[in-house]
Design a protein around this motif. Structure first.
Motif, mmCIF file in Angstrom:
data_model
loop_
_atom_site.group_PDB
_atom_site.id
_atom_site.type_symbol
_atom_site.label_atom_id
_atom_site.label_comp_id
_atom_site.label_asym_id
_atom_site.label_seq_id
_atom_site.Cartn_x
_atom_site.Cartn_y
_atom_site.Cartn_z
ATOM 1 N N PRO A 64 0.810 -1.227 0.000
ATOM 2 C CA PRO A 64 0.000 0.000 0.000
ATOM 3 C C PRO A 64 0.840 1.272 0.000
ATOM 4 O O PRO A 64 0.356 2.333 -0.383
ATOM 5 N N ARG A 65 2.109 1.158 0.385
ATOM 6 C CA ARG A 65 2.963 2.352 0.365
ATOM 7 C C ARG A 65 3.237 2.815 -1.057
ATOM 8 O O ARG A 65 3.475 3.990 -1.292
ATOM 9 N N GLU A 66 3.186 1.886 -2.025
ATOM 10 C CA GLU A 66 3.365 2.286 -3.418
ATOM 11 C C GLU A 66 2.229 3.198 -3.863
ATOM 12 O O GLU A 66 2.451 4.160 -4.587
ATOM 13 N N GLY A 98 3.432 11.513 -3.443
ATOM 14 C CA GLY A 98 4.834 11.746 -3.751
ATOM 15 C C GLY A 98 5.711 11.207 -2.632
ATOM 16 O O GLY A 98 5.342 11.232 -1.484
ATOM 17 N N SER A 99 6.856 10.705 -2.982
ATOM 18 C CA SER A 99 7.715 10.069 -1.983
ATOM 19 C C SER A 99 8.295 11.062 -0.999
ATOM 20 O O SER A 99 8.640 10.704 0.108
ATOM 21 N N ASP A 100 8.402 12.362 -1.373
ATOM 22 C CA ASP A 100 8.998 13.337 -0.456
ATOM 23 C C ASP A 100 8.078 13.655 0.721
ATOM 24 O O ASP A 100 8.523 14.093 1.752
ATOM 25 N N LYS A 101 6.774 13.402 0.616
ATOM 26 C CA LYS A 101 5.840 13.688 1.692
ATOM 27 C C LYS A 101 5.984 12.693 2.839
ATOM 28 O O LYS A 101 5.640 13.003 3.954
#
Length: 107
Positions: A90-92, A99-102
């Motif tokens: 679910p992290r994908e 966005g990955s930076d959040k």
């Protein structure tokens, strides 16, 4: 959506479970040997212990070692067959939406 697991293939699954059973048989032998060594150490110490103590030692060591072997064997089976890679993470989805930076910590 979850990807197809390698364990869905009957041939690969049969091989993986055969390897798991072989590991469990080997660990049963190690467990029996450990219990016998523990019994010998107790008997050699010449302490006045009841037969119930020997039973408790056998059950305690036996159950602990076999449970640990079964759980670790399942981890090896899951990782070794690639079954771990087929799960839905679910992290994908979170990375795609936010966005990955959040998700990075601000330490």
């Amino acid at each position: 959506m979850a990807r197809k697991s390698p364990l869905d293939d009957p041939e690969k699954a049969a091989f993986a479970w055969a390897r798991y059973k072989k590991l469990m048989r080997a660990m049963l032998g190690v467990t029996i040997l450990t219990v016998l060594i523990a019994w010998a150490a107790i008997a050699w110490s010449e302490l006045p212990v009841s037969p119930h103590f020997f039973i408790a030692v056998a059950l305690g060591i036996g159950f602990t070692m076999m449970l640990a072997s079964a759980l670790m064997g399942l981890i090896f089976l899951s990782n070794g067959t690639g079954h771990d890679e087929s799960i839905h993470d679910p992290r994908e989805d979170a990375d795609r939406w936010y966005g990955s930076d959040k998700r990075e910590s601000k330490d």
